[in-house]
Design a protein around this motif. Structure first.
Motif, PDB file in Angstrom:
ATOM      1  N   HIS A  91       4.246  -2.183   8.172  1.00 13.11           N
ATOM      2  CA  HIS A  91       4.377  -0.975   7.266  1.00 13.11           C
ATOM      3  C   HIS A  91       3.089  -0.209   7.488  1.00 13.11           C
ATOM      4  O   HIS A  91       3.155   0.980   7.886  1.00 13.11           O
ATOM      5  CB  HIS A  91       4.292  -1.417   5.909  1.00 13.11           C
ATOM      6  CG  HIS A  91       4.696  -0.208   4.803  1.00 13.11           C
ATOM      7  ND1 HIS A  91       3.589   0.532   4.113  1.00 13.11           N
ATOM      8  CD2 HIS A  91       5.736   0.445   4.518  1.00 13.11           C
ATOM      9  CE1 HIS A  91       4.291   1.287   3.502  1.00 13.11           C
ATOM     10  NE2 HIS A  91       5.584   1.353   3.528  1.00 13.11           N
ATOM     11  N   CYS A 109       5.896   2.743   9.181  1.00 10.92           N
ATOM     12  CA  CYS A 109       6.500   3.267   8.211  1.00 10.92           C
ATOM     13  C   CYS A 109       6.846   4.622   8.097  1.00 10.92           C
ATOM     14  O   CYS A 109       5.887   5.490   8.410  1.00 10.92           O
ATOM     15  CB  CYS A 109       5.948   2.548   6.708  1.00 10.92           C
ATOM     16  SG  CYS A 109       4.312   3.710   6.440  1.00 10.92           S
ATOM     17  N   HIS A 111       7.385   7.982   6.267  1.00 13.40           N
ATOM     18  CA  HIS A 111       7.284   8.572   5.009  1.00 13.40           C
ATOM     19  C   HIS A 111       7.042  10.038   5.241  1.00 13.40           C
ATOM     20  O   HIS A 111       6.834  10.459   6.271  1.00 13.40           O
ATOM     21  CB  HIS A 111       5.923   8.106   4.147  1.00 13.40           C
ATOM     22  CG  HIS A 111       6.078   6.781   3.729  1.00 13.40           C
ATOM     23  ND1 HIS A 111       5.446   5.837   4.370  1.00 13.40           N
ATOM     24  CD2 HIS A 111       6.472   6.287   2.823  1.00 13.40           C
ATOM     25  CE1 HIS A 111       5.470   4.562   3.845  1.00 13.40           C
ATOM     26  NE2 HIS A 111       6.255   4.670   2.754  1.00 13.40           N
ATOM     27  N   HIS A 120      13.122   2.008   5.834  1.00 18.11           N
ATOM     28  CA  HIS A 120      12.978   0.952   4.776  1.00 18.11           C
ATOM     29  C   HIS A 120      14.047  -0.166   4.777  1.00 18.11           C
ATOM     30  O   HIS A 120      13.798  -1.261   4.213  1.00 18.11           O
ATOM     31  CB  HIS A 120      12.246   1.524   3.542  1.00 18.11           C
ATOM     32  CG  HIS A 120      10.858   2.110   3.443  1.00 18.11           C
ATOM     33  ND1 HIS A 120      10.664   3.383   3.994  1.00 18.11           N
ATOM     34  CD2 HIS A 120       9.691   1.617   3.341  1.00 18.11           C
ATOM     35  CE1 HIS A 120       9.602   3.703   4.165  1.00 18.11           C
ATOM     36  NE2 HIS A 120       8.786   2.537   3.569  1.00 18.11           N
ATOM     37  N   HIS A 215       9.804   6.241  -6.130  1.00 22.51           N
ATOM     38  CA  HIS A 215       9.094   5.627  -5.299  1.00 22.51           C
ATOM     39  C   HIS A 215       7.600   5.699  -5.115  1.00 22.51           C
ATOM     40  O   HIS A 215       7.077   4.830  -5.552  1.00 22.51           O
ATOM     41  CB  HIS A 215       9.953   5.993  -3.897  1.00 22.51           C
ATOM     42  CG  HIS A 215       9.145   5.477  -2.766  1.00 22.51           C
ATOM     43  ND1 HIS A 215       8.270   6.006  -2.115  1.00 22.51           N
ATOM     44  CD2 HIS A 215       8.749   3.897  -2.341  1.00 22.51           C
ATOM     45  CE1 HIS A 215       7.438   5.184  -1.163  1.00 22.51           C
ATOM     46  NE2 HIS A 215       7.873   3.967  -1.480  1.00 22.51           N
ATOM     47  N   HIS A 219       4.414   2.923  -6.710  1.00 29.09           N
ATOM     48  CA  HIS A 219       3.714   2.467  -5.954  1.00 29.09           C
ATOM     49  C   HIS A 219       2.214   2.818  -6.457  1.00 29.09           C
ATOM     50  O   HIS A 219       1.397   1.868  -6.813  1.00 29.09           O
ATOM     51  CB  HIS A 219       3.574   3.095  -4.697  1.00 29.09           C
ATOM     52  CG  HIS A 219       4.245   2.637  -3.442  1.00 29.09           C
ATOM     53  ND1 HIS A 219       3.990   1.454  -2.887  1.00 29.09           N
ATOM     54  CD2 HIS A 219       5.732   2.947  -3.185  1.00 29.09           C
ATOM     55  CE1 HIS A 219       4.809   0.896  -2.112  1.00 29.09           C
ATOM     56  NE2 HIS A 219       5.852   1.864  -2.131  1.00 29.09           N
ATOM     57  N   PHE A 238       6.350  -5.444  -3.666  1.00 25.08           N
ATOM     58  CA  PHE A 238       6.765  -4.300  -3.051  1.00 25.08           C
ATOM     59  C   PHE A 238       8.122  -4.129  -2.506  1.00 25.08           C
ATOM     60  O   PHE A 238       8.904  -3.367  -2.469  1.00 25.08           O
ATOM     61  CB  PHE A 238       5.939  -4.022  -1.533  1.00 25.08           C
ATOM     62  CG  PHE A 238       6.420  -3.325  -0.527  1.00 25.08           C
ATOM     63  CD1 PHE A 238       5.774  -1.988  -0.429  1.00 25.08           C
ATOM     64  CD2 PHE A 238       7.260  -3.717   0.272  1.00 25.08           C
ATOM     65  CE1 PHE A 238       6.080  -1.275   0.605  1.00 25.08           C
ATOM     66  CE2 PHE A 238       7.889  -3.059   1.558  1.00 25.08           C
ATOM     67  CZ  PHE A 238       7.141  -1.517   1.566  1.00 25.08           C
ATOM     68  N   HIS A 242      11.373  -1.684  -3.116  1.00 25.94           N
ATOM     69  CA  HIS A 242      12.191  -1.061  -2.259  1.00 25.94           C
ATOM     70  C   HIS A 242      13.639  -1.465  -1.889  1.00 25.94           C
ATOM     71  O   HIS A 242      14.189  -0.783  -1.799  1.00 25.94           O
ATOM     72  CB  HIS A 242      11.560  -1.408  -0.585  1.00 25.94           C
ATOM     73  CG  HIS A 242      10.566  -0.233  -0.420  1.00 25.94           C
ATOM     74  ND1 HIS A 242      10.794   0.804  -0.004  1.00 25.94           N
ATOM     75  CD2 HIS A 242       9.409  -0.121  -0.809  1.00 25.94           C
ATOM     76  CE1 HIS A 242       9.889   1.940   0.038  1.00 25.94           C
ATOM     77  NE2 HIS A 242       8.900   1.324  -0.507  1.00 25.94           N
ATOM     78  N   PHE A 421       1.180   9.170  -3.072  1.00 20.98           N
ATOM     79  CA  PHE A 421       1.222   7.675  -2.643  1.00 20.98           C
ATOM     80  C   PHE A 421       0.911   7.956  -1.017  1.00 20.98           C
ATOM     81  O   PHE A 421       1.855   8.837  -0.361  1.00 20.98           O
ATOM     82  CB  PHE A 421       2.623   6.904  -2.616  1.00 20.98           C
ATOM     83  CG  PHE A 421       2.636   5.635  -1.977  1.00 20.98           C
ATOM     84  CD1 PHE A 421       1.551   4.834  -2.065  1.00 20.98           C
ATOM     85  CD2 PHE A 421       4.062   5.262  -1.322  1.00 20.98           C
ATOM     86  CE1 PHE A 421       1.831   3.401  -1.281  1.00 20.98           C
ATOM     87  CE2 PHE A 421       3.817   4.276  -0.539  1.00 20.98           C
ATOM     88  CZ  PHE A 421       2.840   3.536  -0.533  1.00 20.98           C
TER      89      PHE A 421
HETATM   90 CU1  C2O Z   1       6.761   2.584   3.038  1.00 23.88          CU
HETATM   91 CU2  C2O Z   1       7.201   2.198  -0.640  1.00 23.88          CU
HETATM   92  O1  C2O Z   1       6.657   2.537   1.097  1.00 23.88           O
END
Ligand code: C2O
Length: 507
Positions: A91, A109, A111, A120, A215, A219, A238, A242, A421
């Motif tokens: 990640h 990851c 985002h 994810h 989301h 976090h 986590f 997810h 985040f």
């Molecule tokens: Cu890639 Cu909730 O994060």
């Protein structure tokens, strides 16, 4: 009698035509697969609500298996691809590139891109297999934490009690209030906004709205490891968080209203991501293979559960999909490098000062606005947010719109949450380390949130005179009765605040 005829009819043909609501694709499945995947058989793993399991038995086999599986992963050396640290590093990581094991797909990851949900989903798919193997429970399926359901906003008990290293699900870096069992605030777990969106891709649409709230909000409310890309995967919660986000994708599809996956988008369908399987081998998966969770990935959710197929083809579905373009046709920059002082309660940005050339004032003429709104959506974009350190909270955004003469008396309207985040320096550095991510995109640094303000503007802009605009940001901590509050050391700066005009394309 009728039932027998129905079955014989299918058997004679050997196949059955199914239009799956998630993909709007009609496909022929042979009868064997049809029965295997569609009648809620155990060959499809069922991902359950952790609260349902807990209420049934606090040490439910699924919870016990997750705990022992995580403990086994934590006991492996970091270089083992199925170890806890390696999985989290996929990640994000603060490990310098030179120290990565050969070929490691670290810090990849997705985002703020079109691939947030799909990346994810695959990440979880292989992680679940790894836990299944290490726990020795072949029936293991990841539970999800549905924090938006009444009475379920507190971190599930097995993750906060007992405390200490003896409980592999405990994590001491979280906000104290979270480990104390304070519920997440209503604004943190709001799903109504995201679920109301019409299309999956596009600024301010389902995926990006969901990525922000709940989301990102969840976090940063949990904080500690969960608060940054580079460490989030180290907190056992986590994966349940997810799992719920992945479930909400299914939920959104199940609502109908033309909601569908972007099967007409060739680039999206061909996107691949690389992970590690339960035997420690590198594996690549493509988005077109992850759309039907039951048939393609062999898992389903307790809610929504689609065991009975829709036998009636809905050919018009894909014509109804209206997609909001990602590229802005017009943009009006309202402010560059907007620094927010977290010492105060709220920060207000008055547009009248920035709009020296009167462009936005001209844009906000009632007649013109109505015209534009026929084929466009108007987004207020809070772009390129950077933080020194995680701020453990997010911003509520308010918009004040009103005629110049009475502007001082106009009331601010809540328009949505702004995600923080991943905006911290550590998360941003993690993203920049991966060679794969570097070549993949020109990094727009920071975190961007677009909020659809079309309806608010249409409602508030009236008459012939000038209209003024102001935005107010209110920093909030995402947990109820939180003594810590947001971290003032975060020193937030927005790279650019702008109004974007995004065309609607019928697909
Ligand atoms: Cu890639 Cu909730 O994060």
């Amino acid at each position: 009698m009728q039932r027998r005829d129905f079955l014989r009819g299918i058997l004679a043909a050997g196949t059955v035509a199914i239009t799956h609501p998630a993909t709007a694709q009609t496909k022929l499945l042979n009868l064997k697969d049809y029965i295997r995947f569609r009648f809620c058989r155990p060959s499809v793993h069922l991902r359950s609500d952790i609260y349902t399991l807990m209420n049934h038995d606090p040490n439910h086999p699924i919870i016990a298996s997750y705990r022992s599986g995580v403990a086994a992963m934590k006991a492996l050396p970091d270089s083992n691809p199925t170890s806890w640290a390696y999985q989290a590093n996929i990640h994000g990581t603060s490990l310098p590139f030179a120290q990565w094991p050969a070929g490691a797909p670290f810090a990849t990851c997705e985002h703020g891109s079109d691939y947030f949900l799909s990346w994810h989903r695959i990440y979880l798919y292989f992680f679940e297999k790894i836990v299944r193997k290490h726990s020795g429970n072949n029936n293991f399926a990841l539970p999800y934490w549905n924090y938006s359901k009444a009475g379920q906003a507190a971190l599930p008990l097995p993750f906060r009690s007992p405390t200490g290293a003896g409980n592999a699900l405990y994590n001491g870096t979280r906000a104290n209030s979270v480990n104390a069992g304070n519920p997440l605030a209503a604004g943190t777990v709001n799903i109504a906004t995201a679920l109301s969106k019409a299309s999956l891709l596009g600024g301010g649409q389902f995926q990006s709205s969901l990525e922000g709230t709940p989301h990102g909000a969840v976090h940063v409310a949990i904080g500690g490891n969960m608060g940054a890309f580079s460490t989030a995967g180290r907190d056992p919660i986590f994966w349940l968080h997810h799992c719920n986000i992945d479930r909400l994708w299914e939920k959104w599809l199940s609502l109908g209203n033309g909601h569908a996956n972007p099967i007409g988008d060739a680039a999206w369908m061909a996107e691949t991501a690389e992970f590690v399987d339960e035997n420690g081998n590198f594996v690549t998966m493509v988005n077109s293979d992850i759309l039907d969770t039951a048939a393609q990935l062999k898992y389903q959710y307790e809610d929504p559960r689609e065991c009975i197929p829709l036998l009636v083809a809905n050919a018009h579905l894909s014509d109804l999909i209206r997609r909001i373009s990602i590229k802005a046709k017009l943009k009006y920059i309202l402010r560059k490098d907007w620094k927010i002082d977290l010492a105060g309660k709220a920060t207000r940005l008055d547009l009248s000062e920035s709009d020296q050339r009167g462009e936005v004032t001209a844009f906000l003429r009632a007649g013109k606005l109505r015209d534009i709104a026929k084929s466009n959506r108007i987004m207020l974009r809070f772009g390129g947010l950077r933080l020194r350190v995680p701020m453990n909270g997010y911003f509520e955004a308010y918009l004040t719109v009103g005629p110049k003469e009475t502007f001082a008396a106009s009331k601010p309207v809540f328009i949505g949450n702004i995600n923080t985040f991943g905006a911290d320096a550590e998360s941003q550095a993690s993203m920049m380390q991966s060679p794969k991510m570097q070549e993949k995109k020109d990094h727009e640094m920071g975190v961007s949130t677009s909020i659809d303000v079309t309806d608010v503007l249409l409602k508030q802009v009236r008459g012939k005179g000038d209209t003024l605009l102001a935005v107010t940001l209110n920093p909030v901590s995402g947990v109820e009765k939180d003594e810590q509050g947001v971290n003032r050391e975060a020193e937030p700066v927005f790279g650019e605040v702008a109004l974007d005009v995004l065309p609607i394309e019928a697909k």
